[in-house]
Scaffold this active site. Structure first.
Site, PDB file in Angstrom:
ATOM      1  N   LYS A 144     -24.060   3.345  29.015  1.00 24.43           N
ATOM      2  CA  LYS A 144     -24.112   1.980  28.501  1.00 24.43           C
ATOM      3  C   LYS A 144     -24.981   2.000  27.254  1.00 24.43           C
ATOM      4  O   LYS A 144     -26.140   2.416  27.301  1.00 24.43           O
ATOM      5  CB  LYS A 144     -24.701   1.073  29.574  1.00 24.43           C
ATOM      6  CG  LYS A 144     -24.832  -0.362  29.134  1.00 24.43           C
ATOM      7  CD  LYS A 144     -25.241  -1.229  30.295  1.00 24.43           C
ATOM      8  CE  LYS A 144     -25.484  -2.643  29.849  1.00 24.43           C
ATOM      9  NZ  LYS A 144     -25.986  -3.467  30.963  1.00 24.43           N
ATOM     10  N   LYS A 146     -19.414   1.727  28.359  1.00 23.38           N
ATOM     11  CA  LYS A 146     -19.591   0.336  27.952  1.00 23.38           C
ATOM     12  C   LYS A 146     -20.421   0.280  26.677  1.00 23.38           C
ATOM     13  O   LYS A 146     -21.462   0.926  26.631  1.00 23.38           O
ATOM     14  CB  LYS A 146     -20.307  -0.393  29.085  1.00 23.38           C
ATOM     15  CG  LYS A 146     -20.658  -1.829  28.797  1.00 23.38           C
ATOM     16  CD  LYS A 146     -21.392  -2.400  29.957  1.00 23.38           C
ATOM     17  CE  LYS A 146     -21.742  -3.836  29.629  1.00 23.38           C
ATOM     18  NZ  LYS A 146     -22.508  -4.453  30.676  1.00 23.38           N
TER      19      LYS A 146
HETATM   20  C1  PBG Z   1     -26.990  -6.204  32.123  1.00 27.70           C
HETATM   21  C2  PBG Z   1     -25.600  -6.411  31.646  1.00 27.70           C
HETATM   22  C3  PBG Z   1     -25.196  -6.743  30.355  1.00 27.70           C
HETATM   23  C4  PBG Z   1     -23.802  -6.827  30.395  1.00 27.70           C
HETATM   24  C5  PBG Z   1     -23.405  -6.566  31.684  1.00 27.70           C
HETATM   25  N1  PBG Z   1     -24.531  -6.285  32.455  1.00 27.70           N
HETATM   26  C6  PBG Z   1     -25.965  -7.077  29.146  1.00 27.70           C
HETATM   27  C7  PBG Z   1     -26.983  -6.182  28.622  1.00 27.70           C
HETATM   28  O1  PBG Z   1     -27.122  -5.019  28.982  1.00 27.70           O
HETATM   29  O2  PBG Z   1     -27.730  -6.666  27.777  1.00 27.70           O
HETATM   30  C8  PBG Z   1     -22.937  -7.155  29.223  1.00 27.70           C
HETATM   31  C9  PBG Z   1     -21.541  -7.550  29.514  1.00 27.70           C
HETATM   32  C10 PBG Z   1     -20.866  -8.165  28.349  1.00 27.70           C
HETATM   33  O3  PBG Z   1     -21.392  -8.210  27.243  1.00 27.70           O
HETATM   34  O4  PBG Z   1     -19.721  -8.634  28.544  1.00 27.70           O
HETATM   35  N2  PBG Z   1     -27.105  -6.435  33.500  1.00 27.70           N
END
Ligand code: PBG
Length: 308
Positions: free
Chosen positions: A181, A233
């Site tokens: 991520k 992601k």
């Molecule tokens: C954090 C989380 C995020 C997203 C999913 N889980 C945001 C981040 O890491 O700041 C983002 C999902 C999206 O942007 O659609 N728990």
């Protein structure tokens, strides 16, 4: 002839719908930067979940938006916390008709908005956070989640959650690891979606957008710790990483077509600059072509009927 030789399939069962549920909401609340996506009430979540599953969507990923937050994100573990309550609602409505997934991360529940608890210096304390993820994961399994989605990028999170699940007898609960991520600007609209309290960034735990090799290392670690599936992601700006992951991963690979990717297409389509339906299908097809076995997308329920 094109149909005969088409290389990439896109089926509703390969789509997972991320959904938001807000504690105490009297009616669904629109999310301005994600037109068409809402913070659900408990009731509207149940209904939308049923509709999505009827449309053929393969899974649901639920995020909770609590009314109050604290330093340790205690609402995430509380069995009466909004996410756990909503998981119970959806599981009782749908049973095993879908794969019910839960976001296993503290950021929606902390008053500082970070994915973990903070140490004395204000940095995220990785190992103290693992203990809370383990408790959160068990609470979610008890609330009916079939699969947990640890999205906080703490080192060792998959192993800690797996151990806790097994110790609590939840040996059949799966883990979809957010392995790679990236610290992405494309999460912007999501922060609105969950009323994020975050100031600053997540660069001490999320990946540098320039690093691809590191993603493969993260996948290897998560698989060794017991991940049942891994995720890349965001999706659209990381299709090369997705392809590399798909080539080496011994477990299924997911990609998250995130909020900023959704917002870009919706904004352009609203201006008449893009053909919305064609664009959405091209985005999803490209993510499949790059190697995703499954795609988390806010278009899942809408796009499913287009695929027949
Ligand atoms: C954090 C989380 C995020 C997203 C999913 N889980 C945001 C981040 O890491 O700041 C983002 C999902 C999206 O942007 O659609 N728990």
């Amino acid at each position: 002839m094109r149909r005969l030789v088409s290389e990439t399939t896109l089926r509703p069962r390969q789509l997972i719908l991320p959904m938001f549920v807000a504690e105490g909401a009297a009616q669904p609340r629109p999310i301005a930067s994600m037109p068409g996506v809402v913070q659900h009430t408990r009731e509207s979540l149940r209904k939308a979940a049923v509709d999505a599953v009827r449309a053929g969507v393969g899974g649901l990923m639920i995020f909770g938006v609590p009314r109050t937050r604290d330093a340790t994100g205690s609402g995430a573990i509380d069995e009466n916390g909004i996410l756990n309550v909503a998981l119970r609602d959806v599981r009782s409505e749908l049973g095993d008709d879908t794969v019910l997934m839960a976001d296993t991360c503290l950021d929606e529940f902390t008053d500082h908005g970070h994915c973990g608890v903070l140490d004395a210096g204000g940095g995220v304390d990785n190992d103290a956070t693992l203990k809370l993820y383990a408790e959160m994961g068990v609470a979610q399994a008890e609330a009916g989640a079939h699969m947990l989605g640890p999205s906080g990028m703490m080192d060792g999170q998959v192993g800690a959650i797996r151990q806790a699940l097994d110790d609590a007898g939840h040996t059949e609960t799966g883990i979809l690891a957010y392995s790679a991520k990236y610290a992405s600007a494309f999460y912007g609209p999501f922060r609105e979606a969950v009323d994020s309290q975050l100031k600053g960034d997540r660069k001490t735990y999320q990946q540098d957008p320039g690093n691809a090799r590191e993603a493969l290392r993260e996948i290897e670690l998560d698989v060794a710790e017991g991940a049942d599936a891994v995720m890349i992601k965001p999706a659209m700006t990381y299709l090369d990483v997705l392809r590399a992951a798909a080539e080496v991963s011994p477990v299924p690979v997911a990609a998250y077509n995130i909020s900023g990717e959704y917002a870009m297409v919706e904004a352009a389509a609203a201006n008449g600059w893009l053909d919305r339906e064609r664009t959405i299908l091209e985005v999803l097809t490209s993510i499949r072509r790059a190697g995703a076995d499954m795609i988390l997308t806010y278009w899942a329920a809408e796009a499913a009927p287009w695929l027949d």
